[in-house]
Design an enzyme around this catalytic site. Structure first.
Site, PDB file in Angstrom:
ATOM      1  N   GLU A 182       0.889  -1.086   0.120  1.00 24.66           N
ATOM      2  CA  GLU A 182       0.074   0.000   0.048  1.00 24.66           C
ATOM      3  C   GLU A 182       0.985   1.171   0.074  1.00 24.66           C
ATOM      4  O   GLU A 182       1.980   1.284   0.392  1.00 24.66           O
ATOM      5  CB  GLU A 182      -0.901   0.192   1.262  1.00 24.66           C
ATOM      6  CG  GLU A 182      -1.952  -1.118   1.254  1.00 24.66           C
ATOM      7  CD  GLU A 182      -2.772  -1.239   2.236  1.00 24.66           C
ATOM      8  OE1 GLU A 182      -2.723  -0.304   3.299  1.00 24.66           O
ATOM      9  OE2 GLU A 182      -3.810  -1.980   2.388  1.00 24.66           O
TER      10      GLU A 182
ATOM     11  N   GLN B 116     -12.421   3.277 -22.328  1.00 32.51           N
ATOM     12  CA  GLN B 116     -13.472   2.466 -21.879  1.00 32.51           C
ATOM     13  C   GLN B 116     -14.478   3.493 -21.693  1.00 32.51           C
ATOM     14  O   GLN B 116     -14.901   3.502 -20.579  1.00 32.51           O
ATOM     15  CB  GLN B 116     -13.271   1.713 -20.681  1.00 32.51           C
ATOM     16  CG  GLN B 116     -14.286   0.698 -20.447  1.00 32.51           C
ATOM     17  CD  GLN B 116     -14.617  -0.050 -21.405  1.00 32.51           C
ATOM     18  OE1 GLN B 116     -13.946  -0.759 -22.122  1.00 32.51           O
ATOM     19  NE2 GLN B 116     -16.072  -0.769 -21.411  1.00 32.51           N
TER      20      GLN B 116
ATOM     21  N   ASP C  27      -8.758   7.248 -37.245  1.00 34.32           N
ATOM     22  CA  ASP C  27     -10.252   6.946 -37.122  1.00 34.32           C
ATOM     23  C   ASP C  27     -11.198   8.116 -37.153  1.00 34.32           C
ATOM     24  O   ASP C  27     -10.713   9.094 -36.666  1.00 34.32           O
ATOM     25  CB  ASP C  27     -10.635   5.817 -36.289  1.00 34.32           C
ATOM     26  CG  ASP C  27      -9.937   6.444 -34.776  1.00 34.32           C
ATOM     27  OD1 ASP C  27     -10.018   7.507 -34.205  1.00 34.32           O
ATOM     28  OD2 ASP C  27      -9.396   5.468 -33.995  1.00 34.32           O
TER      29      ASP C  27
ATOM     30  N   LYS D 185     -11.719   2.902 -39.048  1.00 32.24           N
ATOM     31  CA  LYS D 185     -10.858   1.789 -38.350  1.00 32.24           C
ATOM     32  C   LYS D 185     -12.029   1.020 -37.788  1.00 32.24           C
ATOM     33  O   LYS D 185     -12.879   1.634 -37.337  1.00 32.24           O
ATOM     34  CB  LYS D 185      -9.691   2.363 -37.532  1.00 32.24           C
ATOM     35  CG  LYS D 185      -9.356   1.427 -36.570  1.00 32.24           C
ATOM     36  CD  LYS D 185      -8.279   2.220 -35.660  1.00 32.24           C
ATOM     37  CE  LYS D 185      -9.158   2.372 -34.045  1.00 32.24           C
ATOM     38  NZ  LYS D 185      -8.131   3.128 -33.210  1.00 32.24           N
TER      39      LYS D 185
ATOM     40  N   THR E  48      -0.271  -0.304 -28.299  1.00 30.55           N
ATOM     41  CA  THR E  48       0.394  -1.553 -29.169  1.00 30.55           C
ATOM     42  C   THR E  48       0.820  -0.916 -30.483  1.00 30.55           C
ATOM     43  O   THR E  48       1.749  -2.070 -31.241  1.00 30.55           O
ATOM     44  CB  THR E  48      -0.511  -2.650 -29.081  1.00 30.55           C
ATOM     45  OG1 THR E  48      -1.480  -2.274 -30.444  1.00 30.55           O
ATOM     46  CG2 THR E  48      -1.387  -3.139 -27.923  1.00 30.55           C
TER      47      THR E  48
ATOM     48  N   GLY F 219      -0.983  -1.070 -33.116  1.00 28.28           N
ATOM     49  CA  GLY F 219      -1.586  -1.584 -33.971  1.00 28.28           C
ATOM     50  C   GLY F 219      -2.323  -0.542 -35.026  1.00 28.28           C
ATOM     51  O   GLY F 219      -2.387  -0.805 -36.264  1.00 28.28           O
ATOM     52  N   THR F 220      -3.114   0.424 -34.291  1.00 22.62           N
ATOM     53  CA  THR F 220      -3.713   1.462 -35.269  1.00 22.62           C
ATOM     54  C   THR F 220      -2.880   1.993 -36.214  1.00 22.62           C
ATOM     55  O   THR F 220      -3.130   2.381 -37.276  1.00 22.62           O
ATOM     56  CB  THR F 220      -4.379   2.351 -34.332  1.00 22.62           C
ATOM     57  OG1 THR F 220      -5.236   1.704 -33.342  1.00 22.62           O
ATOM     58  CG2 THR F 220      -5.115   3.434 -34.940  1.00 22.62           C
TER      59      THR F 220
HETATM   60  C1  R5P Z   1      -8.216   4.500 -30.102  1.00 21.66           C
HETATM   61  O1  R5P Z   1      -9.439   4.818 -30.591  1.00 21.66           O
HETATM   62  C2  R5P Z   1      -7.285   5.534 -29.761  1.00 21.66           C
HETATM   63  O2  R5P Z   1      -7.547   6.647 -30.301  1.00 21.66           O
HETATM   64  C3  R5P Z   1      -5.894   5.128 -30.238  1.00 21.66           C
HETATM   65  O3  R5P Z   1      -5.852   4.931 -31.698  1.00 21.66           O
HETATM   66  C4  R5P Z   1      -5.639   3.385 -29.926  1.00 21.66           C
HETATM   67  O4  R5P Z   1      -5.914   3.457 -28.532  1.00 21.66           O
HETATM   68  C5  R5P Z   1      -4.270   3.160 -30.160  1.00 21.66           C
HETATM   69  O5  R5P Z   1      -4.057   2.021 -29.619  1.00 21.66           O
HETATM   70  P1  R5P Z   1      -3.170   0.816 -30.241  1.00 21.66           P
HETATM   71  O6  R5P Z   1      -1.758   1.625 -30.466  1.00 21.66           O
HETATM   72  O7  R5P Z   1      -2.850  -0.183 -29.468  1.00 21.66           O
HETATM   73  O8  R5P Z   1      -3.805   0.482 -31.557  1.00 21.66           O
END
Ligand code: R5P
Length: 299
Positions: free
Chosen positions: A36, A97, A165, A188, A220, A222-223
């Site tokens: 803690e 979230q 996106d 996206k 990550t 990925g986007t």
């Molecule tokens: C999602 O809508 C956010 O705007 C980012 O594009 C996303 O969190 C990037 O996450 P990652 O790099 O894992 O794709």
């Protein structure tokens, strides 16, 4: 005015205090044997009363610990009589979230904002994922995409600014309109279970052109990797990334290297965490100090 620094924001708090000509409160911190967190503010006036107190912490890495530490710091200020309290949280965790995507999920953004807002008068966040979550709460969202894209312009010629996106359109549009550039967005889709990202075909006029992709977070990678793949398939030339929070977890750096970005411009909302020739950090301290000057010193 006083600044109470959180563990993840100590160096930046010193810089903020220097710019503003104010004091930094000494914070004693330790971790109990059971894990803690303990904090104690030292050398405070016996009653903070009308003193403006800025609790400053960025909540990454170790989001959960940083969140608890920030709540303890806010409570300590409250117990010392602080009423005019501003929370400076350049990176707020759990903001993605922001709705129930799958039945049975919580809205984590709501939970975090609710607890953090209890004892503060104002909150400041840099480029929150969805500014809609701040609605009817005393928070200010500072966009920095204009500063990031301004740096990106050193590596491209007559670029088009691209949001990966629709959600990133506001921050891309903000930078593009400040710098008088064209902008567009991609479509996206993310698999809510596997997290896998796909970019859907959409007509974009990038053939033979340089592109600056603007996003809030690289997690990550990925986007951005998928966005780059799609843009190259459409004939894009150089691609530079301008993203606010560079979490860059797991194999993100490898993905970024493979995507062949000419440069990755990041804000230093999490400090300078990745040393690489392809990354350039832009400081957000000046923007934050501008906000604090306005809400604490010039009232
Ligand atoms: C999602 O809508 C956010 O705007 C980012 O594009 C996303 O969190 C990037 O996450 P990652 O790099 O894992 O794709």
């Amino acid at each position: 005015m006083l600044i109470v620094p959180g563990s993840n924001f100590t160096r930046q708090s010193m810089e903020l205090a220097k710019r503003l000509g104010v004091e930094v409160v000494e914070v004693e911190k330790k971790v109990f044997p059971d894990g803690e967190v303990y904090v104690r503010l030292k050398g405070l006036p016996s009653d903070l009363g009308s003193t403006c107190v800025a609790v400053a912490n960025t909540m990454y890495p170790s989001q959960d610990t940083a969140l608890v530490e920030t709540l303890l710091l806010l409570n300590a200020v409250h117990k010392a009589g602080g009423k005019d309290v501003v929370l400076v949280a350049p990176y707020l965790p759990y903001m993605r979230q922001d709705k129930v995507f799958l039945q049975g999920e919580p809205v984590s953004a709501e939970v975090v904002l609710e607890v953090l807002t209890r004892t503060i008068k104002r909150g400041l966040v840099v480029d929150v994922h969805n500014p809609g979550v701040l609605e009817s709460r005393p928070w200010t969202n500072i966009l920095v995409s204009d500063m990031l894209v301004a740096q990106a312009l050193k590596y491209v010629t007559d670029p088009i600014v691209m949001a990966p996106d629709k959600g990133a359109l506001e921050r891309a549009g903000f930078a593009a309109s400040k710098l008088n550039l064209e902008f567009d967005y991609l479509i996206k889709e993310r698999d809510r279970v596997t997290g896998e990202v796909t970019v859907k075909p959409k007509s974009v006029s990038v053939a033979g052109r340089d592109v600056v992709i603007v996003d809030d977070i690289i997690s990550t990678g990925g986007t951005l990797a998928e966005a780059a793949k799609f843009l190259r398939s459409q004939g894009a030339r150089r691609i530079v990334v301008a993203a606010t929070h560079g979490l860059l977890v797991g194999g993100a750096m490898r993905k970024m290297d493979e995507a062949g970005f000419s440069k990755i411009i990041l804000a230093d909302t999490l400090g300078v965490t990745h040393i690489s020739p392809s990354i350039l950090y832009v400081s957000v301290v000046e923007r934050i100090s501008g906000f604090l000057r306005e809400v604490c010193l010039e009232r």
